[in-house]
Scaffold this motif. Sequence first.
Motif, PDB file in Angstrom:
ATOM      1  N   ALA A   3       0.835  -1.199   0.000  1.00 43.32           N
ATOM      2  CA  ALA A   3       0.000   0.000   0.000  1.00 43.32           C
ATOM      3  C   ALA A   3       0.871   1.251   0.000  1.00 43.32           C
ATOM      4  O   ALA A   3       0.550   2.241  -0.681  1.00 43.32           O
ATOM      5  CB  ALA A   3      -0.922  -0.014   1.210  1.00 43.32           C
ATOM      6  N   GLN A   4       1.969   1.214   0.725  1.00 40.08           N
ATOM      7  CA  GLN A   4       2.878   2.366   0.764  1.00 40.08           C
ATOM      8  C   GLN A   4       3.485   2.636  -0.611  1.00 40.08           C
ATOM      9  O   GLN A   4       3.619   3.791  -1.022  1.00 40.08           O
ATOM     10  CB  GLN A   4       3.987   2.141   1.789  1.00 40.08           C
ATOM     11  N   ALA A   5       3.853   1.579  -1.324  1.00 42.19           N
ATOM     12  CA  ALA A   5       4.424   1.744  -2.671  1.00 42.19           C
ATOM     13  C   ALA A   5       3.385   2.317  -3.628  1.00 42.19           C
ATOM     14  O   ALA A   5       3.694   3.183  -4.445  1.00 42.19           O
ATOM     15  CB  ALA A   5       4.964   0.408  -3.185  1.00 42.19           C
ATOM     16  N   VAL A   6       2.145   1.850  -3.531  1.00 41.92           N
ATOM     17  CA  VAL A   6       1.068   2.392  -4.360  1.00 41.92           C
ATOM     18  C   VAL A   6       0.904   3.875  -4.061  1.00 41.92           C
ATOM     19  O   VAL A   6       0.807   4.704  -4.969  1.00 41.92           O
ATOM     20  CB  VAL A   6      -0.264   1.637  -4.128  1.00 41.92           C
ATOM     21  N   ALA A   7       0.904   4.219  -2.782  1.00 39.29           N
ATOM     22  CA  ALA A   7       0.749   5.626  -2.380  1.00 39.29           C
ATOM     23  C   ALA A   7       1.876   6.490  -2.942  1.00 39.29           C
ATOM     24  O   ALA A   7       1.632   7.611  -3.388  1.00 39.29           O
ATOM     25  CB  ALA A   7       0.703   5.727  -0.860  1.00 39.29           C
ATOM     26  N   GLU A   8       3.080   5.968  -2.950  1.00 39.58           N
ATOM     27  CA  GLU A   8       4.206   6.733  -3.507  1.00 39.58           C
ATOM     28  C   GLU A   8       4.017   6.981  -4.998  1.00 39.58           C
ATOM     29  O   GLU A   8       4.303   8.058  -5.497  1.00 39.58           O
ATOM     30  CB  GLU A   8       5.534   6.026  -3.232  1.00 39.58           C
ATOM     31  N   HIS A   9       3.519   5.976  -5.716  1.00 42.11           N
ATOM     32  CA  HIS A   9       3.243   6.152  -7.151  1.00 42.11           C
ATOM     33  C   HIS A   9       2.139   7.183  -7.384  1.00 42.11           C
ATOM     34  O   HIS A   9       2.088   7.810  -8.443  1.00 42.11           O
ATOM     35  CB  HIS A   9       2.854   4.827  -7.798  1.00 42.11           C
ATOM     36  N   LEU A  10       1.274   7.336  -6.403  1.00 38.66           N
ATOM     37  CA  LEU A  10       0.178   8.304  -6.507  1.00 38.66           C
ATOM     38  C   LEU A  10       0.596   9.708  -6.063  1.00 38.66           C
ATOM     39  O   LEU A  10      -0.221  10.620  -6.048  1.00 38.66           O
ATOM     40  CB  LEU A  10      -1.014   7.843  -5.670  1.00 38.66           C
ATOM     41  N   GLY A  11       1.850   9.863  -5.679  1.00 38.28           N
ATOM     42  CA  GLY A  11       2.335  11.182  -5.267  1.00 38.28           C
ATOM     43  C   GLY A  11       2.526  11.338  -3.778  1.00 38.28           C
ATOM     44  O   GLY A  11       2.863  12.423  -3.307  1.00 38.28           O
ATOM     45  N   GLY A  12       2.302  10.256  -3.022  1.00 41.27           N
ATOM     46  CA  GLY A  12       2.536  10.284  -1.582  1.00 41.27           C
ATOM     47  C   GLY A  12       1.635  11.270  -0.843  1.00 41.27           C
ATOM     48  O   GLY A  12       0.591  11.681  -1.337  1.00 41.27           O
ATOM     49  N   ARG A  13       2.082  11.623   0.350  1.00 39.38           N
ATOM     50  CA  ARG A  13       1.302  12.522   1.200  1.00 39.38           C
ATOM     51  C   ARG A  13       0.973  13.859   0.536  1.00 39.38           C
ATOM     52  O   ARG A  13      -0.159  14.345   0.677  1.00 39.38           O
ATOM     53  CB  ARG A  13       2.037  12.756   2.513  1.00 39.38           C
ATOM     54  N   ILE A  20      -0.298   6.861   3.927  1.00 48.63           N
ATOM     55  CA  ILE A  20      -0.826   5.520   3.645  1.00 48.63           C
ATOM     56  C   ILE A  20       0.202   4.533   4.176  1.00 48.63           C
ATOM     57  O   ILE A  20       1.325   4.465   3.672  1.00 48.63           O
ATOM     58  CB  ILE A  20      -1.053   5.301   2.136  1.00 48.63           C
ATOM     59  N   ARG A  21      -0.185   3.788   5.192  1.00 49.35           N
ATOM     60  CA  ARG A  21       0.730   2.821   5.809  1.00 49.35           C
ATOM     61  C   ARG A  21       0.253   1.380   5.646  1.00 49.35           C
ATOM     62  O   ARG A  21       1.007   0.449   5.892  1.00 49.35           O
ATOM     63  CB  ARG A  21       0.898   3.142   7.281  1.00 49.35           C
ATOM     64  N   SER A  22      -1.010   1.218   5.274  1.00 50.37           N
ATOM     65  CA  SER A  22      -1.568  -0.134   5.177  1.00 50.37           C
ATOM     66  C   SER A  22      -2.654  -0.172   4.119  1.00 50.37           C
ATOM     67  O   SER A  22      -3.099   0.874   3.617  1.00 50.37           O
ATOM     68  CB  SER A  22      -2.173  -0.543   6.529  1.00 50.37           C
ATOM     69  N   ASP A  23      -3.103  -1.363   3.817  1.00 52.33           N
ATOM     70  CA  ASP A  23      -4.208  -1.524   2.881  1.00 52.33           C
ATOM     71  C   ASP A  23      -5.489  -0.890   3.437  1.00 52.33           C
ATOM     72  O   ASP A  23      -6.324  -0.408   2.674  1.00 52.33           O
ATOM     73  CB  ASP A  23      -4.447  -2.996   2.556  1.00 52.33           C
ATOM     74  N   PHE A  24      -5.637  -0.871   4.762  1.00 51.32           N
ATOM     75  CA  PHE A  24      -6.804  -0.215   5.360  1.00 51.32           C
ATOM     76  C   PHE A  24      -6.781   1.288   5.070  1.00 51.32           C
ATOM     77  O   PHE A  24      -7.809   1.883   4.760  1.00 51.32           O
ATOM     78  CB  PHE A  24      -6.866  -0.466   6.868  1.00 51.32           C
ATOM     79  N   ASP A  25      -5.595   1.899   5.170  1.00 55.00           N
ATOM     80  CA  ASP A  25      -5.463   3.322   4.841  1.00 55.00           C
ATOM     81  C   ASP A  25      -5.779   3.566   3.370  1.00 55.00           C
ATOM     82  O   ASP A  25      -6.432   4.554   3.015  1.00 55.00           O
ATOM     83  CB  ASP A  25      -4.041   3.823   5.133  1.00 55.00           C
ATOM     84  N   LEU A  26      -5.321   2.655   2.519  1.00 54.00           N
ATOM     85  CA  LEU A  26      -5.582   2.783   1.087  1.00 54.00           C
ATOM     86  C   LEU A  26      -7.081   2.646   0.805  1.00 54.00           C
ATOM     87  O   LEU A  26      -7.647   3.404   0.009  1.00 54.00           O
ATOM     88  CB  LEU A  26      -4.774   1.730   0.324  1.00 54.00           C
ATOM     89  N   ASP A  27      -7.730   1.716   1.498  1.00 56.38           N
ATOM     90  CA  ASP A  27      -9.172   1.546   1.347  1.00 56.38           C
ATOM     91  C   ASP A  27      -9.914   2.801   1.799  1.00 56.38           C
ATOM     92  O   ASP A  27     -10.875   3.232   1.151  1.00 56.38           O
ATOM     93  CB  ASP A  27      -9.656   0.324   2.130  1.00 56.38           C
TER      94      ASP A  27
END
Length: 143
Positions: A3-13, A20-27
């Motif tokens: 989930a963290q890697a996906v978040a980084e590809h999306l531009g991060g914080r 985004i630290r977990s799949d729950f955060d991504l959800d």
Amino acid sequence: MTAQAVAEHLGGRPALGRDIRSDFDLDDAVCSGVPVKAVECVVNAGMLRAPEVHALVVPRRTLAHRKRSHGRLSAAQSDRLIRVVRMAGRAEEAIGDVDKARSWLRKPNRALRGRRPLDLLASDVGARLVEQVLGRIEHGLGA
């Protein structure tokens, strides 16, 4: 892909407005709608081209409207964006080279009945088919 890697590809914080630290955060991010800025980050990074975003994630006019209004994608659009980004990242991991992975996503593939992997990412079932081929590549079975 985490989930963290996906978040980084999306531009991060900076783009997501949250950690985004977990799949729950991504959800949670999907349910509340991913900011439009994340789409811009994905395109600017070269992971997806604008016409691909419009075909797979959100139509051009809808994206323009989202930018003008509240600046967030719908939950369904957010889910599609994350699916495509996650699978593009998986391709990078499996193939081991960003440029080759991006090229692989855009070329017809015999293991996918001549379809382009990127086109199959429009659905969850298609994404699973692409993921199976990437698993074969990772295990040296060819695709």
